[in-house]
Design a protein around this motif. Structure first.
Motif, PDB file in Angstrom:
ATOM      1  N   GLY A  80     106.283  51.815  39.166  1.00  0.00           N
ATOM      2  CA  GLY A  80     105.949  52.290  37.836  1.00  0.00           C
ATOM      3  C   GLY A  80     106.484  51.350  36.767  1.00  0.00           C
ATOM      4  O   GLY A  80     105.804  51.053  35.777  1.00  0.00           O
ATOM      5  N   GLY A  83     104.434  48.245  36.973  1.00  0.00           N
ATOM      6  CA  GLY A  83     103.063  48.585  36.598  1.00  0.00           C
ATOM      7  C   GLY A  83     102.893  48.720  35.103  1.00  0.00           C
ATOM      8  O   GLY A  83     101.855  48.360  34.540  1.00  0.00           O
ATOM      9  N   ARG A  88      98.670  47.302  36.359  1.00  0.00           N
ATOM     10  CA  ARG A  88      98.407  48.290  37.423  1.00  0.00           C
ATOM     11  C   ARG A  88      97.950  47.611  38.716  1.00  0.00           C
ATOM     12  O   ARG A  88      98.352  47.977  39.813  1.00  0.00           O
ATOM     13  N   GLY A 140      99.288  54.188  40.055  1.00  0.00           N
ATOM     14  CA  GLY A 140      98.425  53.060  39.743  1.00  0.00           C
ATOM     15  C   GLY A 140      96.960  53.379  39.926  1.00  0.00           C
ATOM     16  O   GLY A 140      96.116  53.031  39.085  1.00  0.00           O
ATOM     17  N   TYR A 372     102.492  54.690  33.688  1.00  0.00           N
ATOM     18  CA  TYR A 372     102.644  54.509  35.141  1.00  0.00           C
ATOM     19  C   TYR A 372     103.939  55.145  35.610  1.00  0.00           C
ATOM     20  O   TYR A 372     103.981  55.889  36.592  1.00  0.00           O
TER      21      TYR A 372
END
Length: 445
Positions: A80, A83, A88, A140, A372
């Protein structure tokens, strides 16, 4: 004749490609995750934890299943972070490679009789790696699908990665079905159970090819074009300090969906064989037959959430889940196949209705720069409190009480927890943009 704007055609094509990439990759990652659950129910207990009773071996195998859930929040936090900071797409590729390599390694892993105590240690380690991979997968995949979705269709397109979950279950059990049907018990225990794990190598290559062709959404790109001082250096800290209530309540909405689903997909296979007297093949067939209804529930509720709102659909589905959870084991305990199939289909459809709007709901709870991290953490909180413990709890409850009524009580309890969570969670409406909705949730609830 209507002439379509090339930009609109390009945008629509990007949205479809994003949804396909989310669906295929998620289905294969969850195929990997679920073949472990099926193997845990059918064979891993005596392969890697011999010398114990059948119940103890099953509990040990389900404990290794739970290890993957312990790793999932870690994967969600780490992927996360990157991301939100990097993109992503790169995290989706990384999660796929982690999951695929660990799954193939499990298929090649010698059992306890071959290498002794190293076998269960390595099994637990590889399961942990699987958990890291799938922990970063969901957030994602959801964001790629929802952030690229056409206006007014975020719920429907967000269902793509959700549909990947039952698709993964369906694929996993379709692979197991002929193995249990045509191999002898000795052959299945010796080498047949390994085949689904080894097949993952081929599936991962396909998913990797699709995911490498994905593009970042315009919404995410916009966050990268803001002044550097506005970038969030530690997204997870922003989530934990300003949105922690949202994370906890979002996780709460998912506890029942995930917990009951794992008992439904994993524990029931063992229960039907040992307590109801049906074969592995019969139980797998029932699960396979119910998966299309599970997917139908997801698609329907996701579509409806775009028209009437996520919260409305989620509340209705959560109420239905309380009822379905209360009826499931009493129907299963009749041991009558048509009645058992009805129970599986009803619970599967209801679980699907709960899961359908979840992608868009979780994405809409957090600003793009921390989305994310926020969506992943909320999802994994629900996963570890729900699915990671459910098969062990169900096995322990039945062993302690000798009746499925105790499992029914557990199902109803977590269904009520999830219902209360969605009632308390402040959810933006379906028709305004994500960024406009953030003013409703800056303080978390």
């Amino acid at each position: 004749m209507t002439v379509l704007d090339p930009t609109a055609r390009s945008s629509a094509a990007t949205a479809r490609k994003a949804a396909l990439g989310s669906f295929v990759g998620t289905a294969i990652e969850w195929y990997d995750f679920f073949i472990y659950g099926t193997a845990a129910a059918l064979v891993l207990g005596h392969q890697f934890f011999p010398g114990t009773s059948d119940v103890a071996g099953t509990l040990a195998a389900f404990a290794t299943l739970a290890v993957g859930f312990i790793a999932r929040p870690i994967g969600g936090v780490v992927m996360g972070h990157f991301g939100d900071r990097i993109g992503r797409k790169s995290m989706l590729v990384a999660s796929l490679l982690l999951m695929g390599s660990a799954t193939v390694a499990i298929g090649l892993l010698p059992n306890y009789d071959s290498i002794g105590v190293a076998a269960p240690i390595l099994l637990v380690t590889l399961r942990f790696v699987q958990g890291l991979g799938v922990g970063g997968e969901w957030g994602g995949a959801v964001l790629v699908a929802t952030e690229n979705a056409p206006a007014g269709k975020r719920g429907l397109y967000g269902a793509a990665p959700q549909l990947g979950v039952p698709a993964g279950v369906l694929l996993a059990n379709l692979v197991y079905l002929p193995l249990t049907a045509f191999l002898s018990d000795d052959a299945f225990d010796s080498w047949g159970w390994r085949i689904p794990f080894l097949l993952s190598a081929v599936l991962v290559v396909v998913a990797l090819w699709i995911r490498l062709g994905l593009e970042e959404s315009e919404e995410f790109k916009a966050t990268k074009n803001t002044p550097v001082e506005e970038h969030e250096k530690m997204p997870i800290l922003e989530v934990l300090t300003k949105h922690w209530k949202t994370v906890l309540l979002a996780g709460g909405t998912f506890i029942a969906t995930n917990g009951i689903a794992y008992a439904y997909m994993v524990y029931v296979l063992k229960y039907g064989e040992t307590e109801l007297g049906h074969s592995k093949t019969t139980m797998l067939t029932l699960l396979i037959a119910s998966c299309p209804f599970w997917m139908a529930g997801m698609a329907y509720s996701a579509w409806r959430s775009d028209h009437v709102g996520r919260r409305t659909i989620y509340i209705k589905a959560s109420l239905a889940l309380v009822v379905a959870a209360a009826l499931f084991f009493p129907l299963m305990d009749t041991a009558i196949l048509p009645v058992m199939l009805l129970a599986m289909i009803t619970l599967g459809f209801t679980l699907g209705c709960c899961a359908g709007p979840q992608s868009a709901l979780f994405a809409e709870l957090f600003p793009a720069k921390i989305r994310y991290s926020g969506a992943s953490l909320g999802y994994q909180v629900g996963a570890i409190l729900g699915g990671g413990l459910a098969p062990m709890i169900a096995t322990s409850l039945f062993a302690a009480t000798g009746t499925s009524l105790s499992i029914t009580g557990y199902f109803v309890l977590i269904a009520l927890i999830s219902l209360m969570s969605i009632l308390l969670l402040r959810v933006p409406t379906a028709r305004t943009s994500v960024e406009q909705k953030q003013s409703l949730v800056q303080e978390g609830v």
